[in-house]
Design a protein around this motif. Structure first.
Motif, PDB file in Angstrom:
ATOM      1  N   GLY A 144      23.724  62.148  54.324  1.00  0.00           N
ATOM      2  CA  GLY A 144      23.983  62.317  52.891  1.00  0.00           C
ATOM      3  C   GLY A 144      25.259  61.662  52.429  1.00  0.00           C
ATOM      4  O   GLY A 144      26.158  62.339  51.920  1.00  0.00           O
ATOM      5  N   VAL A 145      25.353  60.362  52.597  1.00  0.00           N
ATOM      6  CA  VAL A 145      26.532  59.616  52.149  1.00  0.00           C
ATOM      7  C   VAL A 145      26.096  58.628  51.070  1.00  0.00           C
ATOM      8  O   VAL A 145      25.287  57.731  51.323  1.00  0.00           O
ATOM      9  N   ILE A 146      26.639  58.776  49.875  1.00  0.00           N
ATOM     10  CA  ILE A 146      26.302  57.901  48.760  1.00  0.00           C
ATOM     11  C   ILE A 146      27.405  56.862  48.612  1.00  0.00           C
ATOM     12  O   ILE A 146      28.561  57.211  48.369  1.00  0.00           O
ATOM     13  N   PHE A 149      30.328  55.629  43.200  1.00  0.00           N
ATOM     14  CA  PHE A 149      31.342  56.548  42.697  1.00  0.00           C
ATOM     15  C   PHE A 149      30.748  57.674  41.856  1.00  0.00           C
ATOM     16  O   PHE A 149      31.465  58.506  41.313  1.00  0.00           O
ATOM     17  N   TYR A 150      29.418  57.732  41.736  1.00  0.00           N
ATOM     18  CA  TYR A 150      28.741  58.867  41.117  1.00  0.00           C
ATOM     19  C   TYR A 150      27.299  58.890  41.607  1.00  0.00           C
ATOM     20  O   TYR A 150      26.833  57.955  42.267  1.00  0.00           O
ATOM     21  N   CYS A 151      26.587  59.964  41.314  1.00  0.00           N
ATOM     22  CA  CYS A 151      25.211  60.128  41.799  1.00  0.00           C
ATOM     23  C   CYS A 151      24.256  59.355  40.896  1.00  0.00           C
ATOM     24  O   CYS A 151      23.763  59.890  39.890  1.00  0.00           O
ATOM     25  N   ASP A 152      23.982  58.134  41.251  1.00  0.00           N
ATOM     26  CA  ASP A 152      23.055  57.301  40.501  1.00  0.00           C
ATOM     27  C   ASP A 152      21.679  57.339  41.161  1.00  0.00           C
ATOM     28  O   ASP A 152      21.527  57.798  42.297  1.00  0.00           O
ATOM     29  N   PHE A 153      20.677  56.816  40.467  1.00  0.00           N
ATOM     30  CA  PHE A 153      19.298  56.929  40.935  1.00  0.00           C
ATOM     31  C   PHE A 153      19.055  56.191  42.247  1.00  0.00           C
ATOM     32  O   PHE A 153      18.571  56.781  43.225  1.00  0.00           O
ATOM     33  N   GLU A 154      19.409  54.914  42.302  1.00  0.00           N
ATOM     34  CA  GLU A 154      19.079  54.105  43.472  1.00  0.00           C
ATOM     35  C   GLU A 154      19.804  54.569  44.738  1.00  0.00           C
ATOM     36  O   GLU A 154      19.188  54.665  45.808  1.00  0.00           O
ATOM     37  N   PRO A 155      21.101  54.879  44.694  1.00  0.00           N
ATOM     38  CA  PRO A 155      21.762  55.419  45.903  1.00  0.00           C
ATOM     39  C   PRO A 155      21.125  56.705  46.411  1.00  0.00           C
ATOM     40  O   PRO A 155      21.052  56.929  47.620  1.00  0.00           O
ATOM     41  N   MET A 157      17.901  57.523  46.007  1.00  0.00           N
ATOM     42  CA  MET A 157      16.590  57.174  46.553  1.00  0.00           C
ATOM     43  C   MET A 157      16.705  56.585  47.958  1.00  0.00           C
ATOM     44  O   MET A 157      15.806  56.736  48.781  1.00  0.00           O
ATOM     45  N   GLN A 158      17.817  55.929  48.242  1.00  0.00           N
ATOM     46  CA  GLN A 158      18.012  55.342  49.571  1.00  0.00           C
ATOM     47  C   GLN A 158      18.194  56.406  50.655  1.00  0.00           C
ATOM     48  O   GLN A 158      18.031  56.124  51.840  1.00  0.00           O
ATOM     49  N   LEU A 159      18.528  57.634  50.252  1.00  0.00           N
ATOM     50  CA  LEU A 159      18.698  58.723  51.214  1.00  0.00           C
ATOM     51  C   LEU A 159      17.406  59.489  51.481  1.00  0.00           C
ATOM     52  O   LEU A 159      17.341  60.304  52.389  1.00  0.00           O
ATOM     53  N   SER A 160      16.383  59.232  50.660  1.00  0.00           N
ATOM     54  CA  SER A 160      15.147  59.989  50.782  1.00  0.00           C
ATOM     55  C   SER A 160      14.193  59.342  51.778  1.00  0.00           C
ATOM     56  O   SER A 160      14.089  58.120  51.860  1.00  0.00           O
ATOM     57  N   CYS A 161      13.476  60.204  52.528  1.00  0.00           N
ATOM     58  CA  CYS A 161      12.454  59.693  53.437  1.00  0.00           C
ATOM     59  C   CYS A 161      11.053  59.982  52.888  1.00  0.00           C
ATOM     60  O   CYS A 161      10.054  59.808  53.591  1.00  0.00           O
ATOM     61  N   SER A 162      10.966  60.434  51.619  1.00  0.00           N
ATOM     62  CA  SER A 162       9.681  60.663  50.968  1.00  0.00           C
ATOM     63  C   SER A 162       9.204  59.385  50.298  1.00  0.00           C
ATOM     64  O   SER A 162       9.956  58.412  50.137  1.00  0.00           O
ATOM     65  N   ASP A 163       7.955  59.401  49.855  1.00  0.00           N
ATOM     66  CA  ASP A 163       7.403  58.276  49.102  1.00  0.00           C
ATOM     67  C   ASP A 163       7.936  58.357  47.672  1.00  0.00           C
ATOM     68  O   ASP A 163       7.625  59.300  46.933  1.00  0.00           O
ATOM     69  N   THR A 164       8.745  57.389  47.285  1.00  0.00           N
ATOM     70  CA  THR A 164       9.372  57.402  45.952  1.00  0.00           C
ATOM     71  C   THR A 164       8.743  56.383  45.002  1.00  0.00           C
ATOM     72  O   THR A 164       9.318  56.089  43.953  1.00  0.00           O
TER      73      THR A 164
END
Length: 280
Positions: A144-146, A149-155, A157-164
């Motif tokens: 869980g490392v983004i 400098f803030y929680c944006d959509f693409e960063p 999504m890169q942490l998810s292992c689900s189908d996005t």
């Protein structure tokens, strides 16, 4: 120190607009009412991003809960969409004022302006809630490392292992609805405005008409230019540093510049500020 100064200056500038419009009768018009909403949006946006950014800079690391990250993303998404809609409403206001001045006061009544703002806030809240709920139901199995400098959509999504894939399609559809759609309305409005201004016989009349739109046009160009580059064009072709720099423009720099652009050449604001200084 630079970001702290920018944050304080942004708060002061936008709060000043809200206070002046509220206190000065000369500024009680639809255009300035919409401008106060834009200032409130900018205050909330930069307060959602910069305090956390300052912690990251000072301590070189920062932790945030998953719920807190989604909440930050929710506020960010809501306020970015709201700014798109507010800029569209303001362009429609300028279109009516210049192209249809005889019906302007009838159409842009106080209650109609309030309804536009309420509808804008509700639309933004509901559209953003759809993707936040979808993101909450994803599985996040990567570290869980983004790298942002803030929680944006693409960063995120890169942490998810689900189908996005469905969520990416929804973001694309929403982007066309709330970014490209309003942008087309703004462009069409300014085409009609430009045609009307060119028909004005005197140079003084043309300059006066254009001066009421120049500030708004500058803000639209700055905001939409960066947001289209970041979210509409493929992000894979951008370097991570470039993506962060562009994100800084519309999350930090734009809220700072908006009050400066709108007040620097505005005679009504200068008069209201002089009266406000005398009262204080």
């Amino acid at each position: 120190m630079l970001f702290l100064i920018i944050y304080c200056a942004t708060l002061c500038g936008n709060f000043l607009i809200v206070i002046l419009v509220s206190c000065s009768k000369n500024l009680h018009s639809p255009m300035y009412f919409f401008l106060t909403q834009l200032s409130i949006s900018d205050i909330l946006l930069i307060s959602n991003i910069v305090p956390n950014l300052l912690v990251v800079i000072l301590y070189h690391t920062n932790t945030i809960s998953f719920t807190g990250c989604l909440f930050q993303f929710y506020l960010f998404g809501l306020l970015e969409i709201l700014e798109c809609l507010l800029l569209t409403v303001m362009s429609y206001d300028r279109y009516l004022a210049i192209c249809n001045p005889l019906h302007y006061n009838v159409i842009m009544s106080g209650w109609f302006c309030v309804k536009l703002i309420i509808m804008s806030w509700l639309t933004c809240a509901m559209l953003t809630m759809v993707e936040v709920i979808s993101m909450y139901n994803l599985n996040f199995c990567r570290p869980g490392v983004i790298d942002h400098f803030y929680c944006d959509f693409e960063p995120l999504m890169q942490l998810s292992c689900s189908d996005t894939s469905m969520l990416h399609k929804w973001i694309l559809i929403k982007g066309f609805l709330v970014v490209i759609g309003p942008f087309i309305i703004i462009v069409v409005s300014y085409v009609y405005i430009a045609i009307t201004i060119l028909k004005i016989p005197s140079n003084t009349g043309r300059q006066k008409a254009f001066s009421t739109c120049s500030s708004h046009l500058t803000v639209v160009s700055l905001f939409y230019g960066t947001i289209i580059i970041v979210y509409v064009f493929p992000t894979r072709g951008q370097s991570l540093i470039m993506s962060k720099v562009l994100s800084l423009i519309y999350t930090v720099v734009t809220p700072l510049l908006n009050p400066i652009i709108y007040t620097l050449r505005n005679k009504d604001f200068k008069k209201a500020f002089r009266k406000f200084k005398c009262i204080v």
